[in-house]
Design an enzyme around this catalytic site. Sequence first.
Site, PDB file in Angstrom:
ATOM      1  CE  LYS A 259       4.098  -4.831  -0.926  1.00 34.90           C
ATOM      2  NZ  LYS A 259       3.789  -3.650  -1.736  1.00 34.90           N
ATOM      3  CG  ASN A 260       0.096  -3.973  -1.421  1.00 33.46           C
ATOM      4  OD1 ASN A 260       1.153  -3.437  -1.065  1.00 33.46           O
ATOM      5  ND2 ASN A 260      -0.043  -4.554  -2.605  1.00 33.46           N
TER       6      ASN A 260
ATOM      7  NE  ARG B 244       2.769   4.742  -7.784  1.00 33.42           N
ATOM      8  CZ  ARG B 244       2.733   5.814  -8.549  1.00 33.42           C
ATOM      9  NH1 ARG B 244       3.838   6.289  -9.054  1.00 33.42           N
ATOM     10  NH2 ARG B 244       1.602   6.406  -8.814  1.00 33.42           N
TER      11      ARG B 244
ATOM     12  CB  CYS C 213       6.874   3.757 -11.012  1.00 30.35           C
ATOM     13  SG  CYS C 213       6.462   2.161 -10.326  1.00 30.35           S
TER      14      CYS C 213
ATOM     15  NE  ARG D 232       2.202   1.965  -9.694  1.00 29.00           N
ATOM     16  CZ  ARG D 232       2.623   1.340  -8.591  1.00 29.00           C
ATOM     17  NH1 ARG D 232       3.892   1.036  -8.458  1.00 29.00           N
ATOM     18  NH2 ARG D 232       1.787   1.022  -7.641  1.00 29.00           N
TER      19      ARG D 232
ATOM     20  CG  ASP E 279       0.759  -7.025  -6.807  1.00 25.72           C
ATOM     21  OD1 ASP E 279       1.150  -6.248  -7.691  1.00 25.72           O
ATOM     22  OD2 ASP E 279       0.147  -6.640  -5.789  1.00 25.72           O
TER      23      ASP E 279
ATOM     24  CB  ILE F 140      -2.462  -3.744 -13.772  1.00 28.25           C
ATOM     25  CG1 ILE F 140      -3.558  -4.807 -13.725  1.00 28.25           C
ATOM     26  CG2 ILE F 140      -2.649  -2.675 -12.706  1.00 28.25           C
ATOM     27  CD1 ILE F 140      -4.977  -4.327 -13.694  1.00 28.25           C
TER      28      ILE F 140
ATOM     29  NE  ARG G 259       9.908  -1.090  -1.935  1.00 30.83           N
ATOM     30  CZ  ARG G 259       9.446  -0.155  -2.728  1.00 30.83           C
ATOM     31  NH1 ARG G 259       9.975   0.021  -3.903  1.00 30.83           N
ATOM     32  NH2 ARG G 259       8.458   0.606  -2.348  1.00 30.83           N
TER      33      ARG G 259
HETATM   34  N1  EPU Z   1      -4.221   4.668 -12.223  1.00 25.49           N
HETATM   35  C1  EPU Z   1      -4.336   5.857 -12.905  1.00 25.49           C
HETATM   36  N2  EPU Z   1      -4.522   7.012 -12.190  1.00 25.49           N
HETATM   37  C2  EPU Z   1      -4.585   7.012 -10.834  1.00 25.49           C
HETATM   38  C3  EPU Z   1      -4.461   5.792 -10.144  1.00 25.49           C
HETATM   39  C4  EPU Z   1      -4.272   4.625 -10.873  1.00 25.49           C
HETATM   40  O1  EPU Z   1      -4.289   5.886 -14.137  1.00 25.49           O
HETATM   41  O2  EPU Z   1      -4.741   8.088 -10.236  1.00 25.49           O
HETATM   42  C5  EPU Z   1      -4.027   3.411 -12.990  1.00 25.49           C
HETATM   43  C6  EPU Z   1      -2.651   2.776 -12.735  1.00 25.49           C
HETATM   44  O3  EPU Z   1      -1.655   3.350 -13.544  1.00 25.49           O
HETATM   45  C7  EPU Z   1      -2.924   1.313 -13.030  1.00 25.49           C
HETATM   46  C8  EPU Z   1      -4.370   1.134 -12.555  1.00 25.49           C
HETATM   47  O4  EPU Z   1      -4.946   2.448 -12.509  1.00 25.49           O
HETATM   48  O5  EPU Z   1      -2.837   1.058 -14.399  1.00 25.49           O
HETATM   49  C9  EPU Z   1      -4.528   0.479 -11.209  1.00 25.49           C
HETATM   50  O6  EPU Z   1      -3.628   1.068 -10.277  1.00 25.49           O
HETATM   51  P1  EPU Z   1      -3.904   1.090  -8.717  1.00 25.49           P
HETATM   52  O7  EPU Z   1      -4.199   2.480  -8.298  1.00 25.49           O
HETATM   53  O8  EPU Z   1      -4.912   0.034  -8.380  1.00 25.49           O
HETATM   54  O9  EPU Z   1      -2.496   0.638  -8.127  1.00 25.49           O
HETATM   55  P2  EPU Z   1      -1.793   1.174  -6.827  1.00 25.49           P
HETATM   56  O10 EPU Z   1      -2.798   1.521  -5.813  1.00 25.49           O
HETATM   57  O11 EPU Z   1      -0.779   2.186  -7.210  1.00 25.49           O
HETATM   58  C10 EPU Z   1      -1.702  -1.133  -5.614  1.00 25.49           C
HETATM   59  C11 EPU Z   1      -0.647  -1.994  -4.974  1.00 25.49           C
HETATM   60  C12 EPU Z   1       0.215  -2.617  -6.059  1.00 25.49           C
HETATM   61  C13 EPU Z   1      -0.695  -3.443  -6.963  1.00 25.49           C
HETATM   62  C14 EPU Z   1      -1.810  -2.551  -7.536  1.00 25.49           C
HETATM   63  C15 EPU Z   1      -2.820  -3.324  -8.378  1.00 25.49           C
HETATM   64  C16 EPU Z   1      -0.262  -0.967  -2.843  1.00 25.49           C
HETATM   65  C17 EPU Z   1       0.623  -0.181  -1.958  1.00 25.49           C
HETATM   66  N3  EPU Z   1       0.163  -1.183  -4.077  1.00 25.49           N
HETATM   67  O12 EPU Z   1      -1.006  -0.130  -6.345  1.00 25.49           O
HETATM   68  O13 EPU Z   1       1.114  -3.487  -5.386  1.00 25.49           O
HETATM   69  O14 EPU Z   1       0.053  -3.983  -8.014  1.00 25.49           O
HETATM   70  O15 EPU Z   1      -2.533  -1.931  -6.468  1.00 25.49           O
HETATM   71  O16 EPU Z   1      -3.392  -4.336  -7.639  1.00 25.49           O
HETATM   72  O17 EPU Z   1      -1.335  -1.395  -2.433  1.00 25.49           O
HETATM   73  C18 EPU Z   1       3.063  -4.798  -5.167  1.00 25.49           C
HETATM   74  O18 EPU Z   1       2.690  -5.098  -4.014  1.00 25.49           O
HETATM   75  O19 EPU Z   1       4.020  -5.388  -5.743  1.00 25.49           O
HETATM   76  C19 EPU Z   1       2.354  -3.744  -5.889  1.00 25.49           C
HETATM   77  C20 EPU Z   1       2.866  -3.119  -6.946  1.00 25.49           C
END
Ligand code: EPU
Length: 432
Positions: free
Chosen positions: A22-23, A92, A116, A121, A304, A326, A395
Amino acid sequence: MAKLVISGPNKLEGEVLISGAKNSALAIIVAAAMAPEESVLINVPRNLDVFFMTKILEELGVKVWFDGDGLHVDGSTLSSHQVPYNLARRMRASFYVAGLLLARLGVAEVPLPGGCALGSRPVDYHIKGFQNLGAQISIEHGYMKAQAASLSGCKNYINRSSVGTTVNLMLAASTAEGTTILENPAKEPEVVDLAICLNSMGARIRGAGTDVIRIDGVKRLRGTEHTIIPDRIEAGTYALAAAITQGRVLLRNVVTDHLRAPLLKLEEAGAIISEGPNELEIAVPQRMQAVDLETAAYPGFPTDLQQPFMAMLTLAEGTSVIRETIFDRFRFVDELRRMGADLKVERDTAIVRGVSGLTGAPVEATDLRAGAALVLAGMAAEGTTEVGGVEMIDRGYERLEEKLRALGAKISREGDEKDPEELARELDYLCP
Ligand code: EPU
């Protein structure tokens, strides 16, 4: 609303084919729209989030359609730089279109993701990165408005490994002038998959999966055909389903290297794991043992899988300590408690005292992975479990109950049968 009804306990046995990630798909569908030509993506999972991303792209003028095994994306008609709030607020990952729009049109108006179920986030790293690439950014009326006559390569240090930031900056920098360096990028397999796809479109990205990514901007990208990697989180969920039911399950279409940390933890807890080419068997002949774990960015233990792993540990022998670093992903423990689990949460740490049995109960999926965890608990529990909020599960899991039924689970869907389009219109979700 629909619910999943499980009559437990079940013992899972058999084979399951793992779907595309998915991601990966969410990032790569957007990447495909970077070319003013048609691309074909293979192994795209048909889940609600993917469906939703296609709707967002269509709103921007991109043509997107499924045909047999392939999802076709034709970015030649991309025309709008404005993402409507009512679409973006539901997912998101919609923020990925910011990178696309800046690169293709030099202007983007994308709603800032709001609250969220996984806690706060922010997207501050994304915004900082766009600014470093030369974009003028303002936050107005809940939207990020970004503008750049042209983007220029730059050096970026990403404060904390972030999948979304790495994806967005890879998209935006692919066609920027000059070289962009991403220090401390996310190393997740989905980021590597995106780099492979973008490179097949003509991008010049080196180092994805390592501590530094170098992107030499190119003038334009072209269409491609790309196959999405298998979903390591779906695979891990089925491995845990085998473990919690003390069964034996063969996972087909998996990259075992993407699952090293969870597999080692499963072995530590007593599972017997055999690996073959693109497949993996998990056999659990006796009660699992308690283990401690801490979530971390890849290659660490994936957040995850934390909730499904916790569900399994509620029945393990002994006391486990889980630290979630995380996101805020312990809200669902109250639902597990209703099934008889012995759990204590203090800030980012959960203490799980293994019990000898769970009992079925009506419970509610508060987010995608919590939903999967509750289904796992339901299959191990005595009696009937009804998991509400099944749309959350839809989802990110393709045909979950169908795949579980083929493994011997007594699970069925009750309530409204809706097609994904109807559902997506009704749902008001946000995250993951
Ligand atoms: N963070 C910040 N500022 C930012 C971006 C991230 O503080 O601008 C923090 C977040 O709050 C978090 C950490 O950095 O504490 C890592 O977040 P990340 O950006 O890696 O997460 P994401 O890109 O929003 C993706 C996956 C999530 C998965 C996370 C971690 C997708 C669409 N989503 O989220 O997937 O948990 O990486 O691996 O790729 C799921 O599939 O259930 C899911 C939540």
